[in-house]
Design a protein around this motif. Sequence first.
Motif, PDB file in Angstrom:
ATOM      1  N   PRO A   1       0.765  -1.303   0.052  1.00 62.73           N
ATOM      2  CA  PRO A   1      -0.022  -0.052  -0.190  1.00 62.73           C
ATOM      3  C   PRO A   1       0.917   1.233   0.059  1.00 62.73           C
ATOM      4  CG  PRO A   1      -0.890  -1.669   1.461  1.00 62.73           C
ATOM      5  CD  PRO A   1       0.420  -2.017   1.069  1.00 62.73           C
ATOM      6  N   TRP A   2       2.094   1.341   0.840  1.00 69.52           N
ATOM      7  CA  TRP A   2       3.051   2.570   0.609  1.00 69.52           C
ATOM      8  C   TRP A   2       3.564   2.767  -0.605  1.00 69.52           C
ATOM      9  CZ3 TRP A   2       8.274   3.022  -0.067  1.00 69.52           C
ATOM     10  CH2 TRP A   2       8.877   4.509   0.507  1.00 69.52           C
ATOM     11  N   LEU A   3       3.657   1.549  -1.525  1.00 68.19           N
ATOM     12  CA  LEU A   3       4.629   1.740  -2.585  1.00 68.19           C
ATOM     13  C   LEU A   3       3.285   2.367  -3.582  1.00 68.19           C
ATOM     14  CD1 LEU A   3       6.719  -1.245  -2.860  1.00 68.19           C
ATOM     15  CD2 LEU A   3       7.575   1.352  -2.653  1.00 68.19           C
ATOM     16  N   LEU A   4       2.135   1.652  -3.310  1.00 71.73           N
ATOM     17  CA  LEU A   4       1.013   2.145  -4.455  1.00 71.73           C
ATOM     18  C   LEU A   4       0.868   3.675  -4.006  1.00 71.73           C
ATOM     19  CD1 LEU A   4      -0.965   1.575  -6.366  1.00 71.73           C
ATOM     20  CD2 LEU A   4      -2.767   0.877  -4.739  1.00 71.73           C
ATOM     21  N   GLY A   5       0.861   4.296  -2.911  1.00 73.52           N
ATOM     22  CA  GLY A   5       0.736   5.671  -2.522  1.00 73.52           C
ATOM     23  C   GLY A   5       1.803   6.291  -3.125  1.00 73.52           C
ATOM     24  N   ARG A   6       2.953   5.739  -3.285  1.00 72.77           N
ATOM     25  CA  ARG A   6       4.042   6.608  -3.739  1.00 72.77           C
ATOM     26  C   ARG A   6       3.797   6.589  -5.469  1.00 72.77           C
ATOM     27  NH1 ARG A   6       8.889   7.003  -1.341  1.00 72.77           N
ATOM     28  NH2 ARG A   6       9.505   8.454  -3.286  1.00 72.77           N
ATOM     29  N   ILE A   7       3.436   5.730  -5.906  1.00 71.90           N
ATOM     30  CA  ILE A   7       2.965   5.818  -7.452  1.00 71.90           C
ATOM     31  C   ILE A   7       1.970   6.773  -7.580  1.00 71.90           C
ATOM     32  CG2 ILE A   7       1.897   4.349  -9.176  1.00 71.90           C
ATOM     33  CD1 ILE A   7       3.131   1.890  -8.154  1.00 71.90           C
ATOM     34  N   ILE A   8       1.076   6.826  -6.849  1.00 74.51           N
ATOM     35  CA  ILE A   8       0.063   7.857  -7.130  1.00 74.51           C
ATOM     36  C   ILE A   8       0.461   9.246  -7.086  1.00 74.51           C
ATOM     37  CG2 ILE A   8      -2.141   8.883  -6.381  1.00 74.51           C
ATOM     38  CD1 ILE A   8      -3.065   6.138  -5.374  1.00 74.51           C
TER      39      ILE A   8
ATOM     40  N   LEU B   1       1.754   7.108   8.881  1.00 72.90           N
ATOM     41  CA  LEU B   1       1.425   8.087   7.917  1.00 72.90           C
ATOM     42  C   LEU B   1       0.806   9.207   8.325  1.00 72.90           C
ATOM     43  CD1 LEU B   1      -0.214   5.285   5.299  1.00 72.90           C
ATOM     44  CD2 LEU B   1       1.950   6.894   4.905  1.00 72.90           C
ATOM     45  N   ASP B   2      -0.011   9.360   9.505  1.00 71.92           N
ATOM     46  CA  ASP B   2      -0.679  10.289  10.173  1.00 71.92           C
ATOM     47  C   ASP B   2      -1.424   9.852  11.440  1.00 71.92           C
ATOM     48  OD1 ASP B   2      -2.683  12.428  10.910  1.00 71.92           O
ATOM     49  OD2 ASP B   2      -1.960  13.286   8.900  1.00 71.92           O
ATOM     50  N   PRO B   3      -0.772  10.457  12.586  1.00 77.14           N
ATOM     51  CA  PRO B   3      -1.529   9.891  13.857  1.00 77.14           C
ATOM     52  C   PRO B   3      -3.009  10.088  13.848  1.00 77.14           C
ATOM     53  CG  PRO B   3       0.432  11.382  14.239  1.00 77.14           C
ATOM     54  CD  PRO B   3       0.437  11.317  12.499  1.00 77.14           C
ATOM     55  N   LEU B   4      -3.391  11.373  13.125  1.00 74.76           N
ATOM     56  CA  LEU B   4      -5.085  11.498  13.038  1.00 74.76           C
ATOM     57  C   LEU B   4      -5.604  10.169  12.444  1.00 74.76           C
ATOM     58  CD1 LEU B   4      -7.405  13.268  13.833  1.00 74.76           C
ATOM     59  CD2 LEU B   4      -6.892  14.349  11.564  1.00 74.76           C
ATOM     60  N   PHE B   5      -5.175   9.773  11.353  1.00 73.94           N
ATOM     61  CA  PHE B   5      -5.703   8.424  10.790  1.00 73.94           C
ATOM     62  C   PHE B   5      -5.666   7.406  11.787  1.00 73.94           C
ATOM     63  CE2 PHE B   5      -4.680   9.961   6.128  1.00 73.94           C
ATOM     64  CZ  PHE B   5      -5.783  10.898   6.117  1.00 73.94           C
ATOM     65  N   GLY B   6      -4.595   7.261  12.418  1.00 77.12           N
ATOM     66  CA  GLY B   6      -4.482   6.020  13.329  1.00 77.12           C
ATOM     67  C   GLY B   6      -5.504   6.184  14.624  1.00 77.12           C
ATOM     68  N   ALA B   7      -5.713   7.436  14.923  1.00 76.16           N
ATOM     69  CA  ALA B   7      -6.908   7.664  15.886  1.00 76.16           C
ATOM     70  C   ALA B   7      -8.092   7.324  15.512  1.00 76.16           C
ATOM     71  CB  ALA B   7      -6.554   9.218  16.605  1.00 76.16           C
ATOM     72  N   CYS B   8      -8.325   7.847  14.123  1.00 77.16           N
ATOM     73  CA  CYS B   8      -9.713   7.654  13.439  1.00 77.16           C
ATOM     74  C   CYS B   8      -9.924   5.888  13.535  1.00 77.16           C
ATOM     75  CB  CYS B   8      -9.656   8.144  12.187  1.00 77.16           C
ATOM     76  SG  CYS B   8     -11.278   7.867  11.355  1.00 77.16           S
ATOM     77  N   ALA B   9      -8.664   5.141  13.097  1.00 76.95           N
ATOM     78  CA  ALA B   9      -8.892   3.644  13.007  1.00 76.95           C
ATOM     79  C   ALA B   9      -9.188   3.222  14.455  1.00 76.95           C
ATOM     80  CB  ALA B   9      -7.698   3.180  12.650  1.00 76.95           C
ATOM     81  N   VAL B  10      -8.489   3.593  15.457  1.00 76.33           N
ATOM     82  CA  VAL B  10      -8.934   3.204  16.903  1.00 76.33           C
ATOM     83  C   VAL B  10     -10.294   3.216  17.309  1.00 76.33           C
ATOM     84  CG1 VAL B  10      -8.154   3.256  19.226  1.00 76.33           C
ATOM     85  CG2 VAL B  10      -6.316   3.238  17.509  1.00 76.33           C
ATOM     86  N   VAL B  11     -10.778   4.593  17.051  1.00 75.68           N
ATOM     87  CA  VAL B  11     -11.977   4.988  17.524  1.00 75.68           C
ATOM     88  C   VAL B  11     -13.123   4.029  16.635  1.00 75.68           C
ATOM     89  CG1 VAL B  11     -13.641   6.669  17.485  1.00 75.68           C
ATOM     90  CG2 VAL B  11     -11.572   7.331  18.452  1.00 75.68           C
ATOM     91  N   GLY B  12     -12.746   4.034  15.230  1.00 77.19           N
ATOM     92  CA  GLY B  12     -13.782   3.144  14.681  1.00 77.19           C
ATOM     93  C   GLY B  12     -13.970   1.818  14.917  1.00 77.19           C
ATOM     94  N   LEU B  13     -12.707   1.213  15.455  1.00 78.44           N
ATOM     95  CA  LEU B  13     -12.769  -0.166  15.861  1.00 78.44           C
ATOM     96  C   LEU B  13     -13.063  -0.475  17.021  1.00 78.44           C
ATOM     97  CD1 LEU B  13      -9.352  -1.068  13.991  1.00 78.44           C
ATOM     98  CD2 LEU B  13     -11.738  -1.681  13.128  1.00 78.44           C
TER      99      LEU B  13
ATOM    100  N   ALA C   1      -2.557  19.536   3.255  1.00 74.30           N
ATOM    101  CA  ALA C   1      -2.194  18.864   4.797  1.00 74.30           C
ATOM    102  C   ALA C   1      -1.608  17.427   4.436  1.00 74.30           C
ATOM    103  CB  ALA C   1      -3.038  19.051   5.929  1.00 74.30           C
ATOM    104  N   MET C   2      -2.318  16.737   3.290  1.00 72.66           N
ATOM    105  CA  MET C   2      -2.144  15.277   3.363  1.00 72.66           C
ATOM    106  C   MET C   2      -2.167  15.112   1.675  1.00 72.66           C
ATOM    107  SD  MET C   2      -1.398  12.365   4.158  1.00 72.66           S
ATOM    108  CE  MET C   2      -1.898  12.361   6.206  1.00 72.66           C
ATOM    109  N   SER C   3      -1.066  14.388   1.239  1.00 70.36           N
ATOM    110  CA  SER C   3      -0.997  13.974  -0.117  1.00 70.36           C
ATOM    111  C   SER C   3      -2.000  12.867  -0.466  1.00 70.36           C
ATOM    112  CB  SER C   3       0.312  13.426  -0.553  1.00 70.36           C
ATOM    113  OG  SER C   3       0.630  12.090  -0.005  1.00 70.36           O
ATOM    114  N   LEU C   4      -2.543  12.907  -1.834  1.00 69.49           N
ATOM    115  CA  LEU C   4      -3.659  12.011  -2.195  1.00 69.49           C
ATOM    116  C   LEU C   4      -3.136  10.481  -2.010  1.00 69.49           C
ATOM    117  CD1 LEU C   4      -6.036  11.414  -3.682  1.00 69.49           C
ATOM    118  CD2 LEU C   4      -5.095  11.574  -5.879  1.00 69.49           C
ATOM    119  N   GLY C   5      -1.780  10.128  -2.317  1.00 62.84           N
ATOM    120  CA  GLY C   5      -1.073   8.963  -2.086  1.00 62.84           C
ATOM    121  C   GLY C   5      -1.304   8.537  -0.648  1.00 62.84           C
ATOM    122  N   GLY C   6      -0.993   9.609   0.030  1.00 65.96           N
ATOM    123  CA  GLY C   6      -1.197   9.248   1.715  1.00 65.96           C
ATOM    124  C   GLY C   6      -2.376   8.819   2.164  1.00 65.96           C
ATOM    125  N   VAL C   7      -3.423   9.522   1.620  1.00 64.97           N
ATOM    126  CA  VAL C   7      -4.877   9.117   1.683  1.00 64.97           C
ATOM    127  C   VAL C   7      -5.130   7.642   1.304  1.00 64.97           C
ATOM    128  CG1 VAL C   7      -7.327   9.733   1.384  1.00 64.97           C
ATOM    129  CG2 VAL C   7      -5.619  11.553   2.053  1.00 64.97           C
TER     130      VAL C   7
END
Length: 594
Positions: free
Chosen positions: A53-60, A171-183, A286-292
């Motif tokens: 997934p990280w390499l795919l983001g780099r391609i994008i 990739l982003d602590p905010l995304f990590g927090a979102c994942a924890v809350v969602g799960l 604040a965030m690249s498309l590949g990172g999202v």
Amino acid sequence: MTADSQQAAGQLPIAEPSHLRRAALELICRDARAFAGLIALNALAVGAGLAGPWLLGRIIDAVKAGGGATAVDRFTLAIVGCAAAQLVLTRYARLVGDRFGERTSARVRERFVDRVLALPVSVVERAGTGDVTTRGSTDVASVAVTLRDIGPDVLIAAVQALFILGAVFALDPLFGACAVVGLSGIYFAGRWYLRRARRAYLAEGAANSVLAELMATTASGARTIEAFGLQQRRITACQAAIERCRRTRMRTLFLRSVLLPSVDVSYVIPVVGVLLIGGVLHDHGAMSLGGVVASAMYLRQLSAPLDTILQRLEQLQSSSASFARVEGLGHAPQAPQAPQAPAGTDCAPADDRIELTGVRYAYDGGGDVLHGIDLTVKEGERLAIVGPSGAGKSTLSRLLAGIDAPRTGTVTVGGAPIRDLGPDLLRRQVVLITQEHHVFLGTVRDNLLIAAQTATDTELHAALAAVGAEWPDELPDGLDTELGAAGQRLDGSQAQQLALARVVLADPHTLILDEATALLDPSTARHTERALAAVLKGRTVIAIAHRLHTAHDADRIAVMERGRITEHGTHDDLVTSDGAYAALWRSWHGERPS
């Protein structure tokens, strides 16, 4: 129910969770190198898989920045290389995991067999053979599957989940927090499930054991049930046991029906949250498309290991209950060990003289079935115990063999309490053989060597000849003929002769025969008993006699009625005294009472 209360109720104990944790840790430590290798290989495989997934983001990002085909090809080759590395590492991780699981499950099986063989016979009989059989078959198999397949799968999935969450946070602590809350919904649903699952699965295992016991005893006693007209009673009991199995099964199904839908909904929430927040962050630069995209793919990828863990959670709970039942045997009463003698003394019985003094015995929850038995059996004496059915003859034989202990009074051999002797020492002194017998899988030789591992073929043939068993010579491969369902099937009389030959090889000082020739026809039984009499000359023999010709040949006869010895003496003396034995003797010969 505690282990003590289970034993008091005649049930085999169930291990507590703390004991299971210690037992699992012990099994891991015994093969620590393989377990460490399993973790390391899985960690490397997961690390290789995270690159995709990280390499795919780099391609994008490269394409968006106007990068050419060279950059895309370079990242694509890296993805292929990481996928190949993950494939190889996963393959070897699986190999190491399977080997670890097989070795560990073998240790569980061996320990179970050792513990079962160490159980006193009375404990097994009170618990029921169905419980022991279920623990040794269904439960042990469930534990083995967990160690070989489910355990490694859950371990791999747990490592994957941790690494994926770590990648999202990177990739982003905010995304990590979102994942924890969602799960978090998975956490609450899993906690609700785990609080109820252990008890539910233990109840299901206990219900299966009761059903197995009922089915086994009903099948083995089918003729007796039919003779006494008990068919409807047994059908009703089996239907009640089946209904209990159904209720316990439905309970575990209900728990899963709540857990799994809650989990499915929780998978979607973090992905949606990351896409919404990521879109906002991307619009503000604040965030690249590949990172999202990489974060969303990681969270989507997270559903696979979590799904594996939660799907296996039901099997883990079931196998945990099975492991508790298997390990519970470690808390069951064990057969007494040989007593330790003080320095310069000998704790073995002084001789083979057996004495019963004031012996009373009662089965669980009932009144006394033996009432103040006083009896002495001299060395080399042949004693026959006779009496009507229900007089207590078989109960007395169990006390003489050290299987059960008297409620009051003492049973000694050579002055030593028979119940305190260790199994090895006791069986060199006293052996009980009943009409119940078992043919083990293996050859005729294997079945005989159980009693004497170093016996030669000459000794094996001599033991068979001693009990009148000529049929092994007629088998296709003689002593090497395989017995059992896949080989030669033995009828009841042949199996009993095989059991008697094992006794000859065991060479005990005292032999207790409780209807040991009941399955033989009268002429074969007479021949076998005469052969045994020649082999056991000079030894003590106690025979629970239903065929009174056995009593006729004895040195002394004890007559039991309603749990008491009412007469004892020689055959001639008892016939002359015209008491209970004389009446039995006349009835045996078809004579009318005078």
